[in-house]
Design an enzyme around this catalytic site. Structure first.
Site, PDB file in Angstrom:
ATOM      1  N   GLY A 272       0.838  -1.194   0.000  1.00  0.00           N
ATOM      2  CA  GLY A 272       0.000   0.000   0.000  1.00  0.00           C
ATOM      3  C   GLY A 272       0.874   1.245   0.000  1.00  0.00           C
ATOM      4  O   GLY A 272       2.025   1.214  -0.448  1.00  0.00           O
ATOM      5  N   SER A 273       0.331   2.329   0.535  1.00  0.00           N
ATOM      6  CA  SER A 273       1.030   3.610   0.474  1.00  0.00           C
ATOM      7  C   SER A 273       2.179   3.657   1.479  1.00  0.00           C
ATOM      8  O   SER A 273       2.174   2.953   2.492  1.00  0.00           O
ATOM      9  CB  SER A 273       0.037   4.733   0.777  1.00  0.00           C
ATOM     10  OG  SER A 273      -0.468   4.560   2.090  1.00  0.00           O
ATOM     11  N   THR A 274       3.128   4.525   1.206  1.00  0.00           N
ATOM     12  CA  THR A 274       4.275   4.678   2.102  1.00  0.00           C
ATOM     13  C   THR A 274       3.828   5.208   3.460  1.00  0.00           C
ATOM     14  O   THR A 274       4.338   4.775   4.504  1.00  0.00           O
ATOM     15  CB  THR A 274       5.317   5.607   1.443  1.00  0.00           C
ATOM     16  OG1 THR A 274       5.778   4.944   0.257  1.00  0.00           O
ATOM     17  CG2 THR A 274       6.495   5.882   2.359  1.00  0.00           C
TER      18      THR A 274
ATOM     19  N   VAL B 229       0.999   4.750   5.136  1.00  0.00           N
ATOM     20  CA  VAL B 229       0.425   3.684   5.973  1.00  0.00           C
ATOM     21  C   VAL B 229       1.495   2.630   6.284  1.00  0.00           C
ATOM     22  O   VAL B 229       1.562   2.102   7.396  1.00  0.00           O
ATOM     23  CB  VAL B 229      -0.823   3.059   5.318  1.00  0.00           C
ATOM     24  CG1 VAL B 229      -1.336   1.885   6.136  1.00  0.00           C
ATOM     25  CG2 VAL B 229      -1.929   4.094   5.146  1.00  0.00           C
ATOM     26  N   GLY B 230       2.374   2.361   5.318  1.00  0.00           N
ATOM     27  CA  GLY B 230       3.462   1.407   5.551  1.00  0.00           C
ATOM     28  C   GLY B 230       4.306   1.810   6.748  1.00  0.00           C
ATOM     29  O   GLY B 230       4.723   0.964   7.548  1.00  0.00           O
TER      30      GLY B 230
ATOM     31  N   GLU C 228       5.668  -3.324   0.841  1.00  0.00           N
ATOM     32  CA  GLU C 228       5.746  -2.964  -0.590  1.00  0.00           C
ATOM     33  C   GLU C 228       4.944  -1.686  -0.760  1.00  0.00           C
ATOM     34  O   GLU C 228       3.708  -1.706  -0.674  1.00  0.00           O
ATOM     35  CB  GLU C 228       5.182  -4.094  -1.453  1.00  0.00           C
ATOM     36  CG  GLU C 228       6.008  -5.364  -1.425  1.00  0.00           C
ATOM     37  CD  GLU C 228       7.424  -5.170  -1.959  1.00  0.00           C
ATOM     38  OE1 GLU C 228       7.668  -4.190  -2.676  1.00  0.00           O
ATOM     39  OE2 GLU C 228       8.283  -5.991  -1.626  1.00  0.00           O
TER      40      GLU C 228
ATOM     41  N   CYS D 115       1.615   0.998  -9.055  1.00  0.00           N
ATOM     42  CA  CYS D 115       2.790   1.420  -8.272  1.00  0.00           C
ATOM     43  C   CYS D 115       4.010   1.608  -9.161  1.00  0.00           C
ATOM     44  O   CYS D 115       4.904   2.368  -8.843  1.00  0.00           O
ATOM     45  CB  CYS D 115       3.080   0.408  -7.171  1.00  0.00           C
ATOM     46  SG  CYS D 115       3.353  -1.259  -7.803  1.00  0.00           S
TER      47      CYS D 115
HETATM   48  P1  NAD Z   1      -3.328   2.447   1.462  1.00  0.00           P
HETATM   49  O1  NAD Z   1      -1.993   2.515   2.134  1.00  0.00           O
HETATM   50  O2  NAD Z   1      -4.264   3.558   1.628  1.00  0.00           O
HETATM   51  O3  NAD Z   1      -4.095   1.128   1.925  1.00  0.00           O
HETATM   52  C1  NAD Z   1      -3.502  -0.160   1.848  1.00  0.00           C
HETATM   53  C2  NAD Z   1      -4.191  -1.072   2.846  1.00  0.00           C
HETATM   54  O4  NAD Z   1      -3.858  -0.674   4.180  1.00  0.00           O
HETATM   55  C3  NAD Z   1      -5.715  -1.046   2.778  1.00  0.00           C
HETATM   56  O5  NAD Z   1      -6.193  -2.359   2.915  1.00  0.00           O
HETATM   57  C4  NAD Z   1      -6.083  -0.181   3.969  1.00  0.00           C
HETATM   58  O6  NAD Z   1      -7.392  -0.426   4.452  1.00  0.00           O
HETATM   59  C5  NAD Z   1      -5.031  -0.602   4.978  1.00  0.00           C
HETATM   60  N1  NAD Z   1      -4.764   0.337   6.080  1.00  0.00           N
HETATM   61  C6  NAD Z   1      -5.003   1.663   6.124  1.00  0.00           C
HETATM   62  N2  NAD Z   1      -4.547   2.174   7.302  1.00  0.00           N
HETATM   63  C7  NAD Z   1      -4.021   1.136   8.000  1.00  0.00           C
HETATM   64  C8  NAD Z   1      -3.379   1.032   9.258  1.00  0.00           C
HETATM   65  N3  NAD Z   1      -3.202   2.094  10.055  1.00  0.00           N
HETATM   66  N4  NAD Z   1      -2.938  -0.181   9.658  1.00  0.00           N
HETATM   67  C9  NAD Z   1      -3.069  -1.262   8.863  1.00  0.00           C
HETATM   68  N5  NAD Z   1      -3.682  -1.228   7.655  1.00  0.00           N
HETATM   69  C10 NAD Z   1      -4.141  -0.034   7.214  1.00  0.00           C
HETATM   70  O7  NAD Z   1      -2.993   2.196  -0.097  1.00  0.00           O
HETATM   71  P2  NAD Z   1      -4.023   2.055  -1.307  1.00  0.00           P
HETATM   72  O8  NAD Z   1      -4.646   3.372  -1.570  1.00  0.00           O
HETATM   73  O9  NAD Z   1      -4.879   0.879  -1.098  1.00  0.00           O
HETATM   74  O10 NAD Z   1      -3.024   1.679  -2.504  1.00  0.00           O
HETATM   75  C11 NAD Z   1      -2.304   2.604  -3.250  1.00  0.00           C
HETATM   76  C12 NAD Z   1      -0.865   2.647  -2.793  1.00  0.00           C
HETATM   77  O11 NAD Z   1      -0.309   1.331  -2.816  1.00  0.00           O
HETATM   78  C13 NAD Z   1       0.029   3.469  -3.705  1.00  0.00           C
HETATM   79  O12 NAD Z   1       0.919   4.234  -2.928  1.00  0.00           O
HETATM   80  C14 NAD Z   1       0.795   2.417  -4.498  1.00  0.00           C
HETATM   81  O13 NAD Z   1       2.028   2.840  -5.005  1.00  0.00           O
HETATM   82  C15 NAD Z   1       0.950   1.346  -3.481  1.00  0.00           C
HETATM   83  N6  NAD Z   1       1.198   0.048  -4.119  1.00  0.00           N
HETATM   84  C16 NAD Z   1       2.444  -0.515  -4.000  1.00  0.00           C
HETATM   85  C17 NAD Z   1       2.727  -1.709  -4.629  1.00  0.00           C
HETATM   86  C18 NAD Z   1       4.103  -2.321  -4.540  1.00  0.00           C
HETATM   87  O14 NAD Z   1       4.266  -3.475  -4.941  1.00  0.00           O
HETATM   88  N7  NAD Z   1       5.103  -1.628  -4.044  1.00  0.00           N
HETATM   89  C19 NAD Z   1       1.720  -2.352  -5.371  1.00  0.00           C
HETATM   90  C20 NAD Z   1       0.468  -1.738  -5.483  1.00  0.00           C
HETATM   91  C21 NAD Z   1       0.206  -0.542  -4.846  1.00  0.00           C
END
Ligand code: NAD
Length: 494
Positions: free
Chosen positions: A239-241, A243-244, A261, A295
């Site tokens: 997901g996003s940096t 939240v990561g 990731e 991504c």
């Molecule tokens: P996001 O970070 O908003 O959400 C990802 C997941 O995290 C969702 O399931 C969300 O509900 C969950 N989440 C939110 N807050 C949380 C918390 N505090 N604790 C635990 N889980 C939580 O990302 P998104 O909008 O779903 O996806 C888009 C992002 O993902 C972009 O930044 C994109 O670059 C990245 N992405 C990366 C890869 C990769 O392989 N590096 C692949 C696809 C997408």
């Protein structure tokens, strides 16, 4: 539920999962609020799903912990059959699954076909992983067998995004399961069906023992509960940096491994001796595929000054030839942007960059959820179109005067996911590639590429140095154990 009435909905007939989560021994009502799921083009409500609460997470993690040892002990050949059956089920239900993916993700048919194909590949890769050797025989004393072996980590909490919900869940849960772990999966709330409940149905039909996979739709709180639950032994987050970072912070005091990731702002470098026409074709693909919601999207088109105008012009011609619309109703190249927040964000990045001096060669606007493919020229390093991950169909062009400057521009910023360099001299491009801080680099290709057997992971703020795919799967989902055994019982001097 609109799709319930459609005869082609069989595999995912909503009466099987509507209002339910896949927790404990199987389907059960979720204690969280009901979640509405929308068609990303029309805004039509297509389903209502159940969600979990913290108690459901605890119940699911406990059931997964209980089921995991039996699953790890099951003969490899039997475990392999389950992945092969799951692969067949995707093929057998292809049209129905494609329909759900188009509506729930807003993906065009080509993107959806790619996602289904890569999903099958992931399952076949996992089938092969079940029969891989997982250790070494070490030098030892006479009569003693000394083994270094990789053992499953236990229960893997998997948290996923919405853009490629099916394949990004499978990319991590298939190898996690194949190496003998149980999985607790939480899909993004925008895509709880194709990112979650579909996977529960798939593995249920394929014969995965009850409890080994848990699927818990829900919001950030459900994700947080999975991260801190004592029943999960590692977290795989995509997901996003931003939240990561939160996930890493929550894992740290628990000494819980996390594989992250994350986002990207990927450099696509076009040198002065590159074929400009070919570069614009690959650049258009890398910028506009799935509306730039990938991504690996080319986020910075770093082009040598002598060809920058020609590149911008050719890219704009290609952008203008693309049709944008509802992929479930018409044959289009780009579908909708996922939600209003993201549309507003893309528009404001474009507007703020233009206010700072960037030039719109084409596009720059949206109608409803449909953003026009956009080429921004004369972008500079202080503009948001350069510094931010846009996640929309926008190609920012930044001029470089030398190879040295191209490298510096590519390495500017905190991300390091993918990159590509184009030149008629392979060695010149490769010399630049060797200097880029990026987990994935392609010479004479573009930034969006994925093979299930290649290690894929980001550097810098794009990840924490781990990867998925091929050899990386074993590193990610197993850990070393040293074990010795001998027939004779030992004695010591005191
Ligand atoms: P996001 O970070 O908003 O959400 C990802 C997941 O995290 C969702 O399931 C969300 O509900 C969950 N989440 C939110 N807050 C949380 C918390 N505090 N604790 C635990 N889980 C939580 O990302 P998104 O909008 O779903 O996806 C888009 C992002 O993902 C972009 O930044 C994109 O670059 C990245 N992405 C990366 C890869 C990769 O392989 N590096 C692949 C696809 C997408």
């Amino acid at each position: 539920v609109i799709l319930a009435a459609e005869s082609r909905t069989r595999f995912l007939a909503p009466q099987g999962w509507q209002g339910q989560i896949y927790a404990g021994e199987g389907w059960s009502p979720g204690a969280g609020p009901t979640l509405e799921v929308f068609d990303k083009s029309s805004g039509e409500r297509i389903a209502e799903v159940g969600t979990a609460d913290a108690a459901d997470v605890a119940r699911a993690a406990a059931a997964a912990s209980k089921a995991q040892p039996g699953w790890a002990a099951m003969p490899a050949g039997q475990r392999r059959e389950i992945f092969i059956r799951a692969t067949e089920l995707i093929a057998e239900n292809h049209d129905e699954l494609a329909e759900w993916l188009i509506r729930e993700t807003g993906g065009i048919r080509h993107k959806v076909e790619f996602e289904l194909f890569k999903s099958r590949e992931n399952l076949l890769q996992a089938a092969a992983t079940t029969t891989r050797s997982l250790g070494e025989i070490l030098p030892s004393h006479p009569g003693e067998l000394s083994l270094a072996r990789r053992v499953p980590r236990g229960v893997v909490g998997v948290i996923t995004p919405w853009n490629f919900p099916l394949v990004l869940a499978l990319r991590t849960l298939a190898p996690a399961l194949a190496t003998g772990n149980a999985v607790v999966l939480k899909p993004n709330p925008h895509t709880p069906i194709t990112g979650g409940l579909l996977l529960a149905r798939l593995f249920e039909e394929a014969g995965l023992p009850a409890g080994v996979l848990q699927v818990l739709p829900g919001d950030a709180e459900v994700g947080e509960a999975i991260v801190i639950d004592p029943g999960t032994s590692m977290i795989s987050f995509t997901g996003s940096t931003s939240v990561g970072r939160k996930v890493a912070v929550a894992c740290a005091p628990l000494l819980k491994k996390c594989v992250l990731e994350l986002g990207g702002n990927n450099a696509y470098i076009v040198l002065d001796d590159a074929d400009v026409d070919a570069a614009s074709s690959a650049g258009a693909w890398a910028a506009f595929l799935h509306q730039g919601q990938v991504c690996m999207t080319a986020g910075k088109h770093i082009v040598h000054r002598s060809i920058a105008d020609a590149y911008a012009e050719k890219l704009a011609v290609r952008a203008e030839a693309l049709r944008v619309g509802d992929p479930s109703r018409e044959d289009v190249h780009l579908g909708p942007i996922v939600n209003q927040t993201q549309i507003d964000r893309v528009q404001s990045i474009v507007d703020d960059s233009v206010a700072a001096g960037a030039v719109v060669v084409t596009g720059g606007r949206h109608e409803g959820p449909f953003f026009t493919p956009t080429v921004l020229h004369k972008v500079t390093t202080d503009m948001p179109a350069f510094t931010k991950e846009i996640f929309g169909p926008v190609a920012p062009i930044i001029v470089a005067d030398s190879d040295e400057e191209a490298v510096a521009l590519a390495n500017t910023g905190e991300y390091g996911l993918t990159a590509a360099v184009r030149s008629s001299s392979e060695s010149r491009a490769a010399a630049i590639a060797d200097r880029l801080r990026s987990g994935v680099i392609h010479v004479n290709d573009q930034t969006v590429a994925y093979e299930t057997w290649a290690p894929f992971g980001g550097m810098g703020a794009s990840g924490n140095g781990d990867a998925f795919g091929g050899p990386a799967d074993i590193d990610a989902f197993t850990e070393w154990q040293w074990t010795t055994r001998r027939a004779e019982q030992t004695t010591y001097p005191f």
